[in-house]
Design an enzyme around this catalytic site. Structure first.
Site, PDB file in Angstrom:
ATOM      1  N   LYS A  41       0.826  -1.214   0.000  1.00 45.85           N
ATOM      2  CA  LYS A  41       0.000   0.000   0.000  1.00 45.85           C
ATOM      3  C   LYS A  41       0.864   1.271   0.000  1.00 45.85           C
ATOM      4  O   LYS A  41       0.553   2.230  -0.682  1.00 45.85           O
ATOM      5  CB  LYS A  41      -0.914   0.048   1.231  1.00 45.85           C
ATOM      6  CG  LYS A  41      -1.966  -1.037   1.256  1.00 45.85           C
ATOM      7  CD  LYS A  41      -2.932  -0.834   2.411  1.00 45.85           C
ATOM      8  CE  LYS A  41      -2.288  -0.838   3.777  1.00 45.85           C
ATOM      9  NZ  LYS A  41      -1.743  -2.136   4.199  1.00 45.85           N
ATOM     10  N   ARG A 120      -9.091   1.163  10.140  1.00 45.35           N
ATOM     11  CA  ARG A 120      -8.694  -0.237  10.252  1.00 45.35           C
ATOM     12  C   ARG A 120      -9.739  -1.065  10.976  1.00 45.35           C
ATOM     13  O   ARG A 120      -9.670  -2.277  10.972  1.00 45.35           O
ATOM     14  CB  ARG A 120      -7.394  -0.296  11.037  1.00 45.35           C
ATOM     15  CG  ARG A 120      -6.274  -1.019  10.287  1.00 45.35           C
ATOM     16  CD  ARG A 120      -5.103  -0.993  11.191  1.00 45.35           C
ATOM     17  NE  ARG A 120      -3.942  -1.670  10.775  1.00 45.35           N
ATOM     18  CZ  ARG A 120      -2.867  -1.096  10.259  1.00 45.35           C
ATOM     19  NH1 ARG A 120      -2.881   0.168   9.935  1.00 45.35           N
ATOM     20  NH2 ARG A 120      -1.784  -1.801  10.047  1.00 45.35           N
ATOM     21  N   ARG A 192      11.810  -2.294   9.375  1.00 42.20           N
ATOM     22  CA  ARG A 192      10.965  -1.783  10.457  1.00 42.20           C
ATOM     23  C   ARG A 192      10.805  -2.856  11.534  1.00 42.20           C
ATOM     24  O   ARG A 192      10.674  -4.031  11.219  1.00 42.20           O
ATOM     25  CB  ARG A 192       9.567  -1.448   9.907  1.00 42.20           C
ATOM     26  CG  ARG A 192       9.551  -0.230   9.073  1.00 42.20           C
ATOM     27  CD  ARG A 192       8.294  -0.050   8.256  1.00 42.20           C
ATOM     28  NE  ARG A 192       7.091  -0.722   8.715  1.00 42.20           N
ATOM     29  CZ  ARG A 192       5.928  -0.679   8.059  1.00 42.20           C
ATOM     30  NH1 ARG A 192       5.822   0.018   6.940  1.00 42.20           N
ATOM     31  NH2 ARG A 192       4.873  -1.315   8.508  1.00 42.20           N
TER      32      ARG A 192
HETATM   33  P1  AMP Z   1       0.977   0.173   9.142  1.00 34.87           P
HETATM   34  O1  AMP Z   1       2.181   0.902   8.678  1.00 34.87           O
HETATM   35  O2  AMP Z   1      -0.299   0.751   8.583  1.00 34.87           O
HETATM   36  O3  AMP Z   1       1.086  -1.326   8.937  1.00 34.87           O
HETATM   37  O4  AMP Z   1       0.869   0.419  10.716  1.00 34.87           O
HETATM   38  C1  AMP Z   1       1.895  -0.015  11.590  1.00 34.87           C
HETATM   39  C2  AMP Z   1       1.325  -0.211  12.974  1.00 34.87           C
HETATM   40  O5  AMP Z   1       0.795   1.038  13.485  1.00 34.87           O
HETATM   41  C3  AMP Z   1       0.159  -1.187  13.063  1.00 34.87           C
HETATM   42  O6  AMP Z   1       0.592  -2.530  13.150  1.00 34.87           O
HETATM   43  C4  AMP Z   1      -0.528  -0.697  14.330  1.00 34.87           C
HETATM   44  O7  AMP Z   1       0.200  -1.091  15.476  1.00 34.87           O
HETATM   45  C5  AMP Z   1      -0.390   0.806  14.237  1.00 34.87           C
HETATM   46  N1  AMP Z   1      -1.526   1.397  13.497  1.00 34.87           N
HETATM   47  C6  AMP Z   1      -1.454   2.122  12.345  1.00 34.87           C
HETATM   48  N2  AMP Z   1      -2.668   2.537  11.959  1.00 34.87           N
HETATM   49  C7  AMP Z   1      -3.544   2.051  12.863  1.00 34.87           C
HETATM   50  C8  AMP Z   1      -4.960   2.114  13.001  1.00 34.87           C
HETATM   51  N3  AMP Z   1      -5.720   2.773  12.112  1.00 34.87           N
HETATM   52  N4  AMP Z   1      -5.536   1.472  14.069  1.00 34.87           N
HETATM   53  C9  AMP Z   1      -4.784   0.813  14.968  1.00 34.87           C
HETATM   54  N5  AMP Z   1      -3.453   0.699  14.890  1.00 34.87           N
HETATM   55  C10 AMP Z   1      -2.818   1.315  13.853  1.00 34.87           C
END
Ligand code: AMP
Length: 250
Positions: A41, A120, A192
């Site tokens: 994404k 999410r 990461r």
């Molecule tokens: P991502 O880069 O979108 O995969 O987000 C990395 C991490 O940030 C996720 O695994 C969650 O721990 C946290 N996170 C990001 N966006 C959200 C969201 N909308 N709701 C809950 N946790 C989030």
């Protein structure tokens, strides 16, 4: 269209002004990107941002940046959020929604938006609807990227991210020009924490649980587009543009 947006107001909070805000666009696109962790994404958001001008708004980037830049100055809520993020768990709806509400200006920006990682959960999606309705803007399309779990795990294993400008590379699919260093700003690339195997497993599980009702919600509204994430980033990007053009012309 744009080269690199700094997204300061999104990444650092509303008290920061964007140095390179998007231009005012007559029909700004407001798009939500959905798909399991590792589906690409972030890469698609960067390509789309260049093509349509909207900023890439990732909630995950906000938490990663908070951890990297101000570990001591974090509020207790942000500290808890960063800890959950590092373990691969979802951050509480309450914290995520507060952060997004503070950045409402990014959602009403005349450049449009590409939301990545938010909403999410159903309660986040419902809160977003209320926020946007109140501001008189609406989501044009929700793009869901599809990829098998085996391919997802392989993709995450090769992913490398720039800790400074957040550009995303892949050792095989999208290698940087100089191995291990960011093409955009020259910083050494990192894996990461939440891309490490233990966290990946938890992230995939929580994604499946939370995404199912979300997909049904957007499907019912006729806003959900499925795009296959198989192939190179450019192939997926081209499919995305075709799907968006067909949807937005309807
Ligand atoms: P991502 O880069 O979108 O995969 O987000 C990395 C991490 O940030 C996720 O695994 C969650 O721990 C946290 N996170 C990001 N966006 C959200 C969201 N909308 N709701 C809950 N946790 C989030």
């Amino acid at each position: 269209m744009n080269l690199l947006r700094d997204r300061s107001a999104w990444l650092h909070g509303p008290e920061h002004r964007c140095q390179q805000p998007p231009p005012h666009i007559e029909h700004p696109r407001r798009i939500v990107l959905l798909g399991a962790p590792g589906v690409g994404k972030g890469t698609q958001a960067a390509l789309l941002s260049s093509a349509i001008g909207a900023c890439h708004l990732s909630t995950g980037d906000i938490f990663r940046l908070a951890r990297a830049t101000s570990p001591r100055g974090l509020t207790p809520a942000m500290h808890a959020a960063v800890e959950r993020m590092t373990r691969g768990e979802l951050v509480s709806d309450q914290t995520v929604l507060r952060i997004v509400r503070e950045r409402l200006g990014c959602l009403t920006c005349r450049g449009g938006f590409l939301l990545d990682g938010f909403p999410r959960t159903m309660s986040q999606a419902a809160a977003l609807e209320v926020l946007l309705q109140h501001e008189g803007v609406r989501i044009d399309a929700v793009v869901r990227y599809d990829l098998s779990e085996l391919e997802l795990i392989a993709r995450i294993g090769g992913r490398r991210t720039c800790p400074v400008c957040k550009a995303v590379f892949h050792t095989q699919l999208r290698p940087p020009k100089r191995a291990g260093f960011c093409d955009v700003c020259g910083t050494e690339l990192v894996v990461r924490d939440d891309d490490l195997p233990a966290a990946v497993h938890i992230r995939q599980r929580s994604y499946v649980e939370s995404a199912t009702p979300l997909l049904a919600f957007y499907r019912e509204q006729g806003r959900l587009l499925h795009v296959s994430a198989v192939g190179t980033p450019e192939e997926v990007f081209s499919r995305t543009l075709t799907a968006l053009a067909a949807h937005c012309e309807r």
